[in-house]
Design an enzyme around this catalytic site. Structure first.
Site, PDB file in Angstrom:
ATOM      1  N   HIS A 170       0.927  -1.164   0.160  1.00  0.00           N
ATOM      2  CA  HIS A 170      -0.049   0.120   0.027  1.00  0.00           C
ATOM      3  C   HIS A 170       0.878   1.246  -0.008  1.00  0.00           C
ATOM      4  O   HIS A 170       0.452   2.145  -0.646  1.00  0.00           O
ATOM      5  CB  HIS A 170      -0.772   0.039   1.353  1.00  0.00           C
ATOM      6  CG  HIS A 170      -1.954  -1.188   1.408  1.00  0.00           C
ATOM      7  ND1 HIS A 170      -2.122  -1.865   2.431  1.00  0.00           N
ATOM      8  CD2 HIS A 170      -2.636  -1.228   0.639  1.00  0.00           C
ATOM      9  CE1 HIS A 170      -2.945  -2.659   2.520  1.00  0.00           C
ATOM     10  NE2 HIS A 170      -3.533  -2.625   1.088  1.00  0.00           N
ATOM     11  N   ARG A 193      -2.402  -6.087  -8.269  1.00  0.00           N
ATOM     12  CA  ARG A 193      -1.435  -7.243  -8.360  1.00  0.00           C
ATOM     13  C   ARG A 193      -1.489  -8.334  -9.380  1.00  0.00           C
ATOM     14  O   ARG A 193      -0.883  -8.021 -10.534  1.00  0.00           O
ATOM     15  CB  ARG A 193      -1.444  -7.807  -6.790  1.00  0.00           C
ATOM     16  CG  ARG A 193      -1.024  -6.934  -5.888  1.00  0.00           C
ATOM     17  CD  ARG A 193      -1.439  -7.296  -4.368  1.00  0.00           C
ATOM     18  NE  ARG A 193      -2.847  -7.148  -4.237  1.00  0.00           N
ATOM     19  CZ  ARG A 193      -3.653  -7.315  -3.450  1.00  0.00           C
ATOM     20  NH1 ARG A 193      -3.045  -7.815  -2.079  1.00  0.00           N
ATOM     21  NH2 ARG A 193      -4.876  -7.120  -3.391  1.00  0.00           N
ATOM     22  N   SER A 219      -2.754  -7.854   2.881  1.00  0.00           N
ATOM     23  CA  SER A 219      -2.887  -7.627   4.679  1.00  0.00           C
ATOM     24  C   SER A 219      -3.500  -9.055   4.960  1.00  0.00           C
ATOM     25  O   SER A 219      -2.807  -9.424   6.029  1.00  0.00           O
ATOM     26  CB  SER A 219      -4.086  -6.852   4.480  1.00  0.00           C
ATOM     27  OG  SER A 219      -3.777  -5.349   4.011  1.00  0.00           O
ATOM     28  N   LYS A 222     -15.818  -7.488   4.800  1.00  0.00           N
ATOM     29  CA  LYS A 222     -14.880  -8.298   5.738  1.00  0.00           C
ATOM     30  C   LYS A 222     -14.952  -7.792   7.049  1.00  0.00           C
ATOM     31  O   LYS A 222     -15.168  -6.576   7.329  1.00  0.00           O
ATOM     32  CB  LYS A 222     -13.458  -7.923   5.143  1.00  0.00           C
ATOM     33  CG  LYS A 222     -13.195  -8.051   3.681  1.00  0.00           C
ATOM     34  CD  LYS A 222     -11.783  -7.384   3.108  1.00  0.00           C
ATOM     35  CE  LYS A 222     -11.691  -7.483   1.781  1.00  0.00           C
ATOM     36  NZ  LYS A 222     -10.239  -6.783   1.487  1.00  0.00           N
TER      37      LYS A 222
END
Ligand code: ADP
Length: 164
Positions: free
Chosen positions: A18, A91, A129, A42
């Site tokens: 990040h 990504r 994460s 989440k």
């Protein structure tokens, strides 16, 4: 006109992946707001306050970066802070479908907004994460993956949880 961008995310917790995106965007826009989204499906490991603290500490030396949080729709937040640029990181191909859908939905809701994707630095292509939390949970070393304040908080969080 000021080029003001918003980088939304869960940041649970912030990683060097990040931060790489944040630094690169800070170089090409006038103001970047890193905004923690509160209403995602989440269930976060860290509270909003903890995530804000970790992000603020991590970006404190970058002068045009601000940290904030929002509830509700991202497009409503963008309008509130008068920004039209959304930053997201990409990504692997696996990120693409979700990001594509989100960008189209945001464009539909707020036609003047643009989503700009930055491709991850290859060093961080595998970093997420969730992976950091998984490693920390089982006592692995995360010092090359996250800022010091995050590594410390992860250590404390899992030491307390594992002691339960
Ligand atoms: P979200 O729950 O909104 O996906 P995250 O905090 O997981 O929030 O990620 C925020 C943004 O940062 C997303 O666009 C994600 O693809 C991007 N991102 C996460 N990790 C990396 C990384 N290692 N390299 C580049 N971008 C990343």
């Amino acid at each position: 006109m000021l080029r003001k961008a918003v980088y939304p995310g869960t940041f649970d917790p912030v990683t060097y992946g990040h931060l790489d995106i944040i630094k690169r965007v800070a170089n090409i826009c006038d103001k970047l707001i890193v905004a923690i989204a509160q209403n995602v499906a989440k269930v976060p490991l860290f509270t909003l306050e903890e995530r804000l603290e970790m992000l603020r500490e991590s970006v404190k030396d970058i002068k045009n970066v601000y940290v904030d949080h929002f509830d509700g729709l991202l497009v409503d937040y963008l309008k509130r802070v008068e920004a039209k640029i959304i930053i997201r990181g990409l990504r692997a191909v696996s990120d693409f479908e979700y990001e594509f859908q989100q960008a189209l939905a945001n464009k539909k809701l707020y036609p003047e907004c643009e989503t700009i994707f930055l491709v991850t630095d290859s060093k961080y292509a595998y970093l997420s994460s969730s992976m950091v939390k998984e490693i920390a949970k089982f006592g692995g070393c995360v010092k090359d993956l996250v800022p010091d304040i995050v590594a410390k908080k992860l250590y404390i969080k899992f030491r307390n949880e594992n002691a339960k």
